[in-house]
Structures are given as structure tokens and as C-alpha cells.
Design a protein around this motif. Structure first.
Motif, short mmCIF file in Angstrom:
data_model
loop_
_atom_site.label_atom_id
_atom_site.label_comp_id
_atom_site.label_asym_id
_atom_site.label_seq_id
_atom_site.Cartn_x
_atom_site.Cartn_y
_atom_site.Cartn_z
N ARG A 1 0.90 -1.25 0.00
CA ARG A 1 0.24 0.00 0.02
C ARG A 1 0.81 1.14 -0.15
N GLY A 2 0.29 2.50 -0.23
CA GLY A 2 0.95 3.84 -0.54
C GLY A 2 0.34 4.52 -1.50
N THR A 3 0.95 5.80 -1.52
CA THR A 3 0.23 6.80 -2.30
C THR A 3 1.27 7.20 -3.47
N VAL A 4 0.75 7.33 -4.69
CA VAL A 4 1.45 7.54 -5.89
C VAL A 4 1.30 8.92 -6.49
N LEU A 5 2.29 10.07 -6.63
CA LEU A 5 1.88 11.40 -7.01
C LEU A 5 2.35 11.42 -8.25
N LEU A 6 1.59 11.85 -9.18
CA LEU A 6 1.81 11.89 -10.60
C LEU A 6 2.01 13.40 -11.22
N SER A 7 2.83 13.55 -12.13
CA SER A 7 2.91 14.77 -12.68
C SER A 7 2.30 14.63 -14.01
N VAL A 8 1.26 15.71 -14.56
CA VAL A 8 0.46 15.25 -15.47
C VAL A 8 0.30 16.62 -16.23
N THR A 9 0.47 16.42 -17.77
CA THR A 9 0.35 17.85 -18.50
C THR A 9 -1.04 17.29 -19.56
N LEU A 10 -1.89 18.32 -19.36
CA LEU A 10 -3.26 18.19 -20.22
C LEU A 10 -2.88 19.08 -21.56
N GLY A 11 -3.44 18.27 -22.61
CA GLY A 11 -3.67 19.27 -23.95
C GLY A 11 -4.55 20.04 -23.98
N VAL A 12 -4.74 20.61 -25.11
CA VAL A 12 -5.93 21.90 -25.28
C VAL A 12 -7.20 20.96 -25.32
N ASP A 13 -7.02 19.94 -25.82
CA ASP A 13 -8.53 19.04 -25.59
C ASP A 13 -8.85 18.66 -24.39
N GLY A 14 -7.78 18.60 -23.40
CA GLY A 14 -8.41 18.09 -22.24
C GLY A 14 -7.74 16.75 -21.86
N SER A 15 -7.15 16.09 -22.83
CA SER A 15 -6.63 14.74 -22.86
C SER A 15 -5.22 14.77 -22.06
N VAL A 16 -4.66 13.54 -21.67
CA VAL A 16 -3.47 13.44 -21.00
C VAL A 16 -2.32 13.66 -22.41
#
Length: 213
Positions: A147-162
Motif C-alpha cells: 500500500r502507498g500513495t503515488v504522486l503523478l505529474s500530468v500535462t493536459l493538452g488543449v482538448d483536455g486529454s493527457v
């Protein structure tokens, strides 16, 4: 006295001898003629079968001897006196008229590519989330009580997708990190508009993996 005609009776012995002599003569003549004819035929056959000797071969024609090369004497060189150089006056050429050359106009420069959309930083991406199913807890992680917590760095495009995603802070277990990446890649957000244009958004997503019971 004998009567006339009594003494002229034919004598049969003399007649027989005469006939025999005549037959002998005739036989001799016939034999002689046959023999003469046979001899003549033999001579003729011998003469006819004999062949005349072949004519002698013609004498070979005499080949004329090859012509002997004639010796030629080189002609003596005749030395001529140096003639005076001939001077030819060449008139100055007239200046040529200038030729007008038309240079084609350069093609217009292609339009500059549009500038990439600007990226803004968002503190909380959850407010504009449209779809975000939670990740599936790996079976092996449950069995091993991971068990644990994952911290993700996410960049979204202009259409809202990853557009880009990476692990900013690991949970300490690779199985949990990969499960979080697989789930968030499918999430969708509403596009973010700034000054009338869609922009890219960068933020973080926190995925906790907690075992209950």
C-alpha cells in the motif's frame, strides 16, 4: 556285152563315203567358224574393257615472286628564311549595349508555424475532471499487503486529454505505480481557456492505494 545303162548304177559304198566326207568337211567348217567368232568376241571384250590411262595432272602455275620494296631516299629538308611577321591591326570593339535581365521575384515566405499553446500551472486538476475511473488494485499487491500513495505529474493538452504523465513520487512499489499510470492515462478533463484560447495545463494527481479490513 553289157547293155547301155547297166554299167551306170550308183555304187552305194562310194555314195556313203562321199556323204561321210561331206559331213566331216561341214563339221570342220562349222567348228572353225564358231572358234573364229569366239576368238573375235574375246578380243573385242578385252579391247572394250581396257581403259585409257588418266591424263597427266596439269603443271602447277608458277607463283610470281613478291615485289621487292623499293628503297626511297628521304627528301632533303629545305630551310626557308624567316619571313617578316605580318602585323594585323585589330580595331577596338564597340562597347556592347547593356542587356536587361529580369530577375524573378522571390517567392513569398511560407507562413510561420503557429506558436505552441502556452502552458499554465494548476494547483488542483480535480475541479475540471470529466471522467476519471479509479485504478484497479493489483492482485499481487493485495496478496503482499502493498500500500502507498503515488504522486503523478500530468500535462493536459488543449482538448483536455493527457499529453504527458510521469511519476513525481513513488509509492514504494512498482506494481502500484504502474497501476496508477495506466488508470490516469485514460482520464479526461475539460479544456482550459485563457484569453479566448485553449491552453495546456500542468498539475499533479495523487492516487492513494489503501487496504481495508
Amino acid at each position: 556285152m553289157h547293155r547301155y545303162g547297166e554299167a551306170s548304177r550308183p555304187n552305194p559304198i562310194a555314195a556313203g563315203l562321199a556323204l561321210l566326207l561331206t559331213a566331216v568337211l561341214i563339221a570342220a567348217l562349222v567348228h572353225s567358224g564358231i572358234r573364229h567368232a569366239h576368238t573375235k568376241a574375246t578380243r573385242l571384250a578385252v579391247v572394250n574393257l581396257s581403259m585409257a590411262p588418266p591424263p597427266p595432272p596439269p603443271a602447277p602455275a608458277e607463283t610470281p615472286p613478291p615485289p621487292q620494296p623499293r628503297a626511297t631516299m628521304p627528301q632533303p629538308l629545305v630551310v626557308l628564311p624567316n619571313p617578316r611577321p605580318v602585323q594585323i591591326a585589330v580595331p577596338d570593339p564597340e562597347p556592347a549595349a547593356p542587356i536587361a535581365v529580369s530577375v524573378p521575384a522571390a517567392p513569398p515566405a511560407p507562413p510561420a508555424p503557429p506558436a505552441p499553446p502556452s502552458t499554465i500551472q494548476a494547483d488542483d486538476l480535480a475541479t475540471r475532471m470529466l471522467s476519471g475511473p479509479p485504478p484497479r488494485y493489483p492482485t499481487e499487491s493485495r496478496r503482499h499487503r502493498e500500500r502507498g500513495t503515488v504522486l503523478l505529474s500530468v500535462t493536459l493538452g488543449v482538448d483536455g486529454s493527457v499529453a504527458a504523465i510521469s511519476v513525481a513520487r513513488t509509492s514504494g512499489f512498482q506494481r502500484l505505480d504502474e497501476a496508477a499510470l495506466r488508470a490516469v492515462r485514460k482520464w479526461r478533463w475539460a479544456p482550459t481557456i485563457r484569453n479566448g484560447e485553449a491552453v495546456r495545463v500542468r498539475g499533479v494527481v495523487e492516487i492513494p492505494f489503501v487496504l481495508r479490513g
